[in-house]
Design a protein around this motif. Structure first.
Motif, short mmCIF file in Angstrom:
data_model
loop_
_atom_site.label_atom_id
_atom_site.label_comp_id
_atom_site.label_asym_id
_atom_site.label_seq_id
_atom_site.Cartn_x
_atom_site.Cartn_y
_atom_site.Cartn_z
N ASP A 288 3.41 -3.89 -5.29
CA ASP A 288 4.28 -3.81 -6.18
C ASP A 288 3.40 -3.40 -7.39
O ASP A 288 3.64 -3.12 -8.57
N MET A 289 1.97 -4.03 -7.25
CA MET A 289 1.07 -4.00 -8.23
C MET A 289 0.22 -2.67 -8.37
O MET A 289 -0.66 -2.33 -8.98
N GLY A 290 0.68 -1.75 -7.12
CA GLY A 290 -0.03 -0.45 -6.92
C GLY A 290 -1.16 -0.64 -6.21
O GLY A 290 -2.10 0.43 -6.41
N VAL A 291 -1.52 -1.52 -5.65
CA VAL A 291 -2.63 -1.82 -4.81
C VAL A 291 -2.43 -1.45 -3.15
O VAL A 291 -1.75 -2.37 -2.54
N PRO A 292 -3.10 -0.83 -2.66
CA PRO A 292 -3.13 -0.41 -1.01
C PRO A 292 -3.77 -1.63 -0.35
O PRO A 292 -4.66 -2.27 -0.95
N ILE A 293 -3.41 -1.82 1.07
CA ILE A 293 -3.67 -3.03 1.79
C ILE A 293 -4.51 -2.55 3.00
O ILE A 293 -4.00 -1.86 3.56
N PHE A 294 -5.90 -2.86 3.17
CA PHE A 294 -6.61 -2.78 4.24
C PHE A 294 -5.93 -3.46 5.44
O PHE A 294 -5.66 -4.81 5.50
N TRP A 295 -5.60 -2.62 6.58
CA TRP A 295 -5.08 -3.36 7.82
C TRP A 295 -5.98 -3.06 8.75
O TRP A 295 -6.05 -1.93 9.55
N TRP A 296 -6.51 -4.36 9.51
CA TRP A 296 -7.14 -4.27 10.86
C TRP A 296 -6.35 -4.57 12.03
O TRP A 296 -5.71 -5.69 11.88
N MET A 297 -6.37 -3.50 12.74
CA MET A 297 -5.43 -3.73 13.99
C MET A 297 -5.65 -3.07 15.37
O MET A 297 -6.76 -2.57 15.43
N SER A 383 -5.49 -8.45 7.62
CA SER A 383 -5.34 -7.55 6.10
C SER A 383 -5.93 -8.16 5.28
O SER A 383 -5.86 -9.46 4.92
N PHE A 384 -6.34 -7.58 4.21
CA PHE A 384 -7.04 -7.93 3.03
C PHE A 384 -6.74 -6.68 2.15
O PHE A 384 -6.76 -5.55 2.22
N VAL A 385 -6.90 -7.35 0.81
CA VAL A 385 -7.03 -6.27 -0.49
C VAL A 385 -8.11 -6.37 -1.31
O VAL A 385 -8.65 -7.58 -1.51
N ILE A 386 -8.46 -5.42 -1.98
CA ILE A 386 -9.68 -5.39 -3.17
C ILE A 386 -8.57 -4.97 -4.55
O ILE A 386 -8.14 -4.10 -4.44
#
Length: 388
Positions: A288-297, A383-386
């Motif tokens: 919703d903030m317009g920020v993509p999320i790094f996903w380690w899987m 998962s993490f975001v910057i």
């Protein structure tokens, strides 16, 4: 008669002397990349000129690339051409020629990097004079590369070589090169990339594509996509691979990727947040903030089949309620093991309980693919975001 030939000679000399830096660069390059005049950095015109040279670009918002497979440019074999544009894909902000890097060049990599650097420096010095020595790149001063720069009319050429890592040539307009304004991420502009539809999907658009190719650069290619999305034009996957000690076969350890991004976060006051679970509240907050999320899987054949199959089937389903019923009858995916992968979470659907993902695998991944949140949890590691 002598006066006639003298006039012809004078005219010829005048024409040769009138050759612009752009004309000279195109001549040295071997193709018509740029154009003299006010439209030098107009992207649609550049794309049309490249098509005449049989170079077809794969395009995504703000980034356009072509695999060149050793095409001779400036007298050296070039592997890839990358053009970075503004968000409207109208104005060119930088052009990058990738001559050699440890990810794509498998045999005699170090030698090829040194050869490319030596040949390009000699060619450019002969055509444009002695270069200036400068620093280039985002992040701390330690992370900024020592580069050689040739000033050529309304643009500059940057030879960016890191020993045993890569050899790149960057061409950018002088107004970009001379800009001293402190960079800031526009939060409101990020929110404008959030799209919603009647099916209940909430997803991000305008994320540039960085194709990792056949090398194990999923982590740094994904990070480069996010950095480009935020507006950083000088953090490509090769620079990040160097900083994160990436290996073309074994990839990147996630902790070293986070460490490589830390100086950029510190310099531009960016935050890092994470979740060890696939949590809809965490995902929806940042999307919703317009920020993509790094996903380690953990990627698996069953996961990939489910991701592709569901993305197609859900388009043929009349309502989110009907689709949710279909999802309830699907077999569960077993807990993932083995090789790992990093991609982006770029969307969610609270009604159907799904997330949308995008990989660094080329233009077809510009379209979000969907899978149930319980399937995502089965293959999840972190998962993490910057974010600003």
């Amino acid at each position: 008669m002598k006066q006639f030939f003298a006039a012809i000679l004078l005219l010829t000399c005048s024409l040769l002397c009138a050759r612009t830096p752009v004309d000279e660069f195109n001549r040295q390059l071997g193709i018509e990349l740029l154009k003299s005049g006010n439209n030098s950095w107009y992207f649609p015109g550049c794309r049309a000129r490249l098509q005449k040279s049989q170079i077809k670009l794969q395009s995504s918002p703000g980034r356009h690339s072509a695999v060149l497979r050793g095409k001779m440019l400036l007298g050296s074999p070039c592997q890839e051409l990358v053009i970075l544009t503004d968000s409207g894909n109208r104005k060119i902000e930088a052009i990058e020629l990738v001559y050699a890097n440890k990810g794509d060049v498998s045999k005699r990599t170090k030698v090829k990097i040194r050869q490319a650097n030596k040949n390009l420096k000699a060619r450019l010095t002969a055509g444009f004079g002695t270069p200036e020595k400068k620093r280039y790149g985002s992040g701390s001063k330690r992370q900024q590369n020592k580069v050689e720069v040739w000033q050529c009319g309304n643009f500059e050429i940057i030879l960016n070589t890191e020993k045993d890592e890569y050899c790149l040539l960057i061409i950018r307009p002088q107004q970009t090169a001379g800009a001293k304004k402190e960079f800031q991420i526009d939060r409101e502009a990020l929110k404008k990339n959030v799209k919603r539809n009647d099916f209940g999907d909430v997803y991000l658009t305008n994320i540039p594509m960085v194709d990792q190719g056949s090398k194990g650069y999923c982590a740094v290619a994904t990070a480069a996509r996010v950095m480009l999305y935020f507006g950083f034009k000088d953090l490509d996957q090769h620079k990040l691979a160097d900083e994160a000690s990436s290996d073309s076969k074994n990839g990147t350890y996630v902790l070293t990727l986070k460490k490589a991004l830390k100086p950029v976060r510190k310099k531009y006051d960016l935050k890092q947040s994470g979740s060890y679970k696939i949590d809809m509240k965490f995902i929806s907050r940042y999307i919703d903030m317009g920020v993509p999320i790094f996903w380690w899987m953990y990627p698996s054949g069953k996961y990939e089949r489910l991701r592709h199959g569901n993305t197609i089937l859900r388009q043929r389903t009349a309502s989110p309620e009907a689709w949710k019923k279909i999802l309830s009858h699907q077999k569960k995916i077993k807990r993932g093991t083995g090789d790992t992968h990093i991609c982006l979470i770029i969307g969610y659907n609270e009604t159907t309980g799904e997330i949308a993902v995008s990989n660094s695998w080329g233009a077809h991944e510009n379209v979000p693919s969907w899978l149930p949140i319980d399937a995502a949890e089965a293959v999840n590691i972190d998962s993490f975001v910057i974010h600003p």
